[in-house]
Design an enzyme around this catalytic site. Sequence first.
Site, short mmCIF file in Angstrom:
data_model
loop_
_atom_site.label_atom_id
_atom_site.label_comp_id
_atom_site.label_asym_id
_atom_site.label_seq_id
_atom_site.Cartn_x
_atom_site.Cartn_y
_atom_site.Cartn_z
N HIS A 162 -9.66 1.15 5.31
CA HIS A 162 -8.35 1.57 5.84
C HIS A 162 -8.36 2.42 7.19
CE1 HIS A 162 -4.18 2.47 6.43
NE2 HIS A 162 -3.89 1.52 5.83
N GLU A 213 -6.85 4.62 8.02
CA GLU A 213 -6.69 6.15 7.61
C GLU A 213 -7.71 6.81 7.08
OE1 GLU A 213 -2.95 5.53 5.41
OE2 GLU A 213 -1.95 4.93 7.53
N GLY A 269 2.75 -1.21 4.31
CA GLY A 269 2.92 0.49 3.99
C GLY A 269 4.21 0.79 3.87
N GLY A 270 5.01 1.19 4.73
CA GLY A 270 6.55 1.82 4.56
C GLY A 270 7.29 1.01 3.50
N GLY A 285 2.49 1.96 10.83
CA GLY A 285 3.45 3.57 10.56
C GLY A 285 4.10 3.75 11.88
N GLU A 290 -5.50 -4.99 10.67
CA GLU A 290 -4.32 -3.82 10.99
C GLU A 290 -4.62 -3.23 12.21
OE1 GLU A 290 -2.30 -2.63 6.68
OE2 GLU A 290 -4.18 -1.40 7.14
N SER A 346 3.58 -2.19 10.28
CA SER A 346 5.19 -2.30 10.42
C SER A 346 5.64 -3.72 10.06
CB SER A 346 5.44 -1.95 12.06
OG SER A 346 5.07 -0.52 12.18
N ASN A 394 0.84 -1.24 0.05
CA ASN A 394 0.07 0.02 -0.13
C ASN A 394 1.14 1.39 0.10
OD1 ASN A 394 -1.71 2.02 0.51
ND2 ASN A 394 -2.47 1.27 2.49
N TRP A 395 1.05 1.88 -1.23
CA TRP A 395 1.73 3.15 -1.39
C TRP A 395 1.31 4.43 -0.61
CZ3 TRP A 395 3.32 3.37 -7.26
CH2 TRP A 395 4.05 2.21 -7.68
N LYS A 396 0.14 4.32 -0.17
CA LYS A 396 -0.53 5.50 0.50
C LYS A 396 -0.23 6.61 -0.56
CE LYS A 396 -0.05 3.01 4.90
NZ LYS A 396 -0.05 3.36 6.13
P1 13P Z 1 3.21 0.23 7.78
O1 13P Z 1 3.64 -0.92 7.23
O2 13P Z 1 3.91 1.49 7.15
O3 13P Z 1 2.89 0.31 9.18
O4 13P Z 1 1.63 0.60 7.06
C1 13P Z 1 0.71 -0.55 7.19
C2 13P Z 1 -0.51 0.00 6.57
O5 13P Z 1 -1.15 0.78 6.69
C3 13P Z 1 -0.72 -0.91 5.15
O6 13P Z 1 -1.96 -0.39 4.71
#
Ligand code: 13P
Length: 251
Positions: A94, A96, A230-231, A170, A164, A209, A8-10
């Site tokens: 998600h 967010e 994510g990251g 994050g 999640e 993470s 997920n590149w956000k």
């Molecule tokens: P991180 O891997 O950066 O913690 O993000 C997880 C995430 O929200 C994937 O959708």
Amino acid sequence: MNFYCAGNWKMNMNAEAAATYVCQLLAQAPKAEAQQLLIFPPALIAWQVAELLKGSAISWGAQNCFGAEQGAFTGENSPRVLLDMGARFTLIGHSERRQIFAEPDTLLAQKLEGIQRIGLTPILCVGETLDDRRWNRTREVIVRQLRTAMKNADPKKPLWIAYEPVWAIGTGEVASPLQVEEAHEILRKALAEWNSAVAERTPILYGGSVKPDNAASLANLRNVNGFLIGGASLNVTEFLAIQANAQSARG
Ligand code: 13P
């Protein structure tokens, strides 16, 4: 069941960075496991990602989309257009989207139904906050999120789930294997109460993470069928290292 790694590149990367990334991914992803890789670029650069991925086994999806084909829904993405562009998946719910954009469970139920009907596979994200966990409400929260969003779900159409925990997104703080397996088992049982065949075939991904060094310990848990990253997915080398470590842990 296969083991999937979804990136997920956000709201990261522009068109140029995305092109460099996808070319590197296509060159370096192991051929035999390419169909177990999924990427979720921001909608504005999805067109370019889709063009570059054409003919490869790697799938892509949207980070968010609505539950209707078209209409007066300013700012939303149409699942029909995404499907036409070659998307297979879309994330919904998600944390967010829930927290920053205040998307309620009831809206997610509407989206999930429409997305399935139109033919994309929704990946429904659920997860508790740190307060929920401290007050021992994890089970109650994730089961409620799952059931409400699945109110009108179609058992004949594919659906994926991502667990999640909000406190692990994050933050660098990863849920322990015990916490992850416990939550995934709760979700699998809740799915089974709805439809046992669906529960057996539904991939449940873990997100929060995930990094190359914790991938192995989480990948061989019984009810974990993949990761939503994510990251660490923003870097091709790290993304593929997660996949490699997960695959070797599962033997
Ligand atoms: P991180 O891997 O950066 O913690 O993000 C997880 C995430 O929200 C994937 O959708």
